[in-house]
Enzyme design. Structure first.
Site, PDB file in Angstrom:
ATOM      1  N   SER A   1      -6.767  -9.593   6.148  1.00 47.48           N
ATOM      2  CA  SER A   1      -6.257 -10.010   7.466  1.00 47.48           C
ATOM      3  C   SER A   1      -5.653 -11.408   7.472  1.00 47.48           C
ATOM      4  O   SER A   1      -5.798 -12.167   8.442  1.00 47.48           O
ATOM      5  CB  SER A   1      -7.365  -9.897   8.534  1.00 47.48           C
ATOM      6  OG  SER A   1      -7.725  -8.544   8.704  1.00 47.48           O
TER       7      SER A   1
ATOM      8  N   LYS B   1       0.854  -1.204   0.000  1.00 48.10           N
ATOM      9  CA  LYS B   1       0.000   0.000   0.000  1.00 48.10           C
ATOM     10  C   LYS B   1       0.892   1.258   0.000  1.00 48.10           C
ATOM     11  O   LYS B   1       1.961   1.232  -0.584  1.00 48.10           O
ATOM     12  CB  LYS B   1      -0.968  -0.034   1.188  1.00 48.10           C
ATOM     13  CG  LYS B   1      -1.709  -1.363   1.304  1.00 48.10           C
ATOM     14  CD  LYS B   1      -2.896  -1.275   2.209  1.00 48.10           C
ATOM     15  CE  LYS B   1      -3.500  -2.652   2.380  1.00 48.10           C
ATOM     16  NZ  LYS B   1      -4.842  -2.637   2.924  1.00 48.10           N
TER      17      LYS B   1
ATOM     18  N   GLY C   1      -7.596  -5.201   6.807  1.00 49.47           N
ATOM     19  CA  GLY C   1      -7.005  -4.353   7.845  1.00 49.47           C
ATOM     20  C   GLY C   1      -7.754  -4.366   9.167  1.00 49.47           C
ATOM     21  O   GLY C   1      -7.494  -3.536  10.035  1.00 49.47           O
TER      22      GLY C   1
ATOM     23  N   GLU D   1     -11.306 -10.446  -1.776  1.00 51.45           N
ATOM     24  CA  GLU D   1     -10.981  -9.701  -0.561  1.00 51.45           C
ATOM     25  C   GLU D   1     -12.257  -9.099   0.018  1.00 51.45           C
ATOM     26  O   GLU D   1     -12.688  -8.015  -0.415  1.00 51.45           O
ATOM     27  CB  GLU D   1     -10.005  -8.567  -0.885  1.00 51.45           C
ATOM     28  CG  GLU D   1      -8.679  -9.024  -1.440  1.00 51.45           C
ATOM     29  CD  GLU D   1      -7.570  -8.036  -1.115  1.00 51.45           C
ATOM     30  OE1 GLU D   1      -6.590  -8.461  -0.511  1.00 51.45           O
ATOM     31  OE2 GLU D   1      -7.699  -6.840  -1.444  1.00 51.45           O
TER      32      GLU D   1
ATOM     33  N   GLY E   1      -1.777  -7.636   3.038  1.00 54.16           N
ATOM     34  CA  GLY E   1      -1.476  -6.222   3.254  1.00 54.16           C
ATOM     35  C   GLY E   1      -0.511  -6.053   4.414  1.00 54.16           C
ATOM     36  O   GLY E   1       0.698  -6.249   4.288  1.00 54.16           O
ATOM     37  N   GLY E   2      -1.061  -5.717   5.582  1.00 53.81           N
ATOM     38  CA  GLY E   2      -0.245  -5.386   6.753  1.00 53.81           C
ATOM     39  C   GLY E   2       0.868  -6.379   7.052  1.00 53.81           C
ATOM     40  O   GLY E   2       2.002  -5.982   7.345  1.00 53.81           O
TER      41      GLY E   2
HETATM   42  C1  PEP Z   1      -5.152  -5.794   1.237  1.00 54.33           C
HETATM   43  O1  PEP Z   1      -5.296  -4.587   1.405  1.00 54.33           O
HETATM   44  O2  PEP Z   1      -5.048  -6.254   0.088  1.00 54.33           O
HETATM   45  C2  PEP Z   1      -5.118  -6.642   2.417  1.00 54.33           C
HETATM   46  C3  PEP Z   1      -5.352  -7.920   2.256  1.00 54.33           C
HETATM   47  O3  PEP Z   1      -4.834  -6.030   3.604  1.00 54.33           O
HETATM   48  P1  PEP Z   1      -4.657  -6.732   5.042  1.00 54.33           P
HETATM   49  O4  PEP Z   1      -3.891  -8.010   4.848  1.00 54.33           O
HETATM   50  O5  PEP Z   1      -3.906  -5.730   5.855  1.00 54.33           O
HETATM   51  O6  PEP Z   1      -6.049  -6.993   5.555  1.00 54.33           O
END
Ligand code: PEP
Length: 251
Positions: A214, A13, A174, A168, A235-236
């Site tokens: 997540s 991101k 997140g 997703e 993501g994170g």
């Molecule tokens: C994303 O934004 O593609 C994502 C999966 O974020 P997170 O893993 O932080 O939920």
């Protein structure tokens, strides 16, 4: 049955400066000294770091991807990056239609399809994101919402080229919350059925369907083992090499 090699993609991101490449060095070390990864590994950093990730990742098999691209190859679009530019910088993938782009930039399925077409035209593999809101899931509309996004966001060219679908659920991104494994299995089966319907069994059964939202070291093993989950979009947990490596190793 077709075997699909799993893929784990990290979406940094709007995080990352040149110092963040230290995490890439650490990830490369873990990948090359530990057990050989069973997954294709992709990092999608901010556009400013795509060239560096592509160059630095090459020796350890880490590939680079963009987080978005413009539908045009060039022109008067201040601040945008085209698929050709990403390819020129060494990217092999690009995320399109992420829910944050759909929400923050008003991107519609038509925009997403045009971006995916541009990506294919530039030789990139688009990672096309779809997913429902919490209200849509609560209303029992999750599958129909995702089906409509798939129908309108995936270009016909996907019949002859490689595209990747990332499911997703927006409410899981997140938040630390995830759907149950049964709900993930049901949605991925529904996506698979629609890919087969549209592109035929031979093609539809070879396209990867990633889960994102997540995905963490703690839940990766369980989620990545769900049927029709062919990897993850992270993501994170992709920001720290140790966490991302644990997820990759869970495949
Ligand atoms: C994303 O934004 O593609 C994502 C999966 O974020 P997170 O893993 O932080 O939920």
């Amino acid at each position: 049955m077709t075997t699909i090699s799993p893929l784990i993609a990290g979406n940094w991101k709007m995080n990352g400066v040149s110092q963040s490449l230290d995490e890439l060095t650490e990830l490369a070390h873990l990948l090359t000294t530990g057990e050989a990864p069973r997954a294709v590994v992709v990092i999608c950093p901010p556009a400013t770091l795509v060239a560096a990730v592509a160059a630095q990742g090459a020796s350890s098999g880490i590939m680079a991807g963009g987080q978005d691209c413009h539908a045009n190859a060039s022109g008067a679009h201040t601040g945008d990056v085209s698929a050709y530019m990403l390819a020129d910088a060494g990217a092999q993938f690009v995320i399109v239609g992420h829910s944050e782009r759909r929400a923050d930039h008003g991107e519609t399925d038509d925009h997403v399809r045009a971006k995916a077409e541009a990506a294919i035209g530039a030789g990139l593999k688009p990672i096309i994101c779809v997913g429902e809101t919490e209200a849509q899931r609560d209303a029992g509309e999750a599958e129909s919402v995702v089906a409509a996004q798939l129908a309108a966001s995936i270009p016909d060219a996907a019949g002859q080229h490689e595209v990747i679908i990332a499911y997703e659920p927006i409410w899981a991104i997140g938040t630390g919350r995830t759907p149950s494994n049964d709900d993930i299995a049901q949605m991925h089966a529904s996506i698979r059925a629609r890919l087969v319907d549209r592109f035929g069994a031979e093609k539809g059964n070879t396209l990867r369907i990633l889960y994102g939202g997540s995905l963490k070291p703690q839940n990766a093993r369980e989620i990545l083992a769900v049927e029709n989950v062919n990897g993850g979009l992270v993501g994170g947990a992709s920001l720290l090499a140790k966490d991302f490596y644990t997820i990759i190793s869970a495949v």
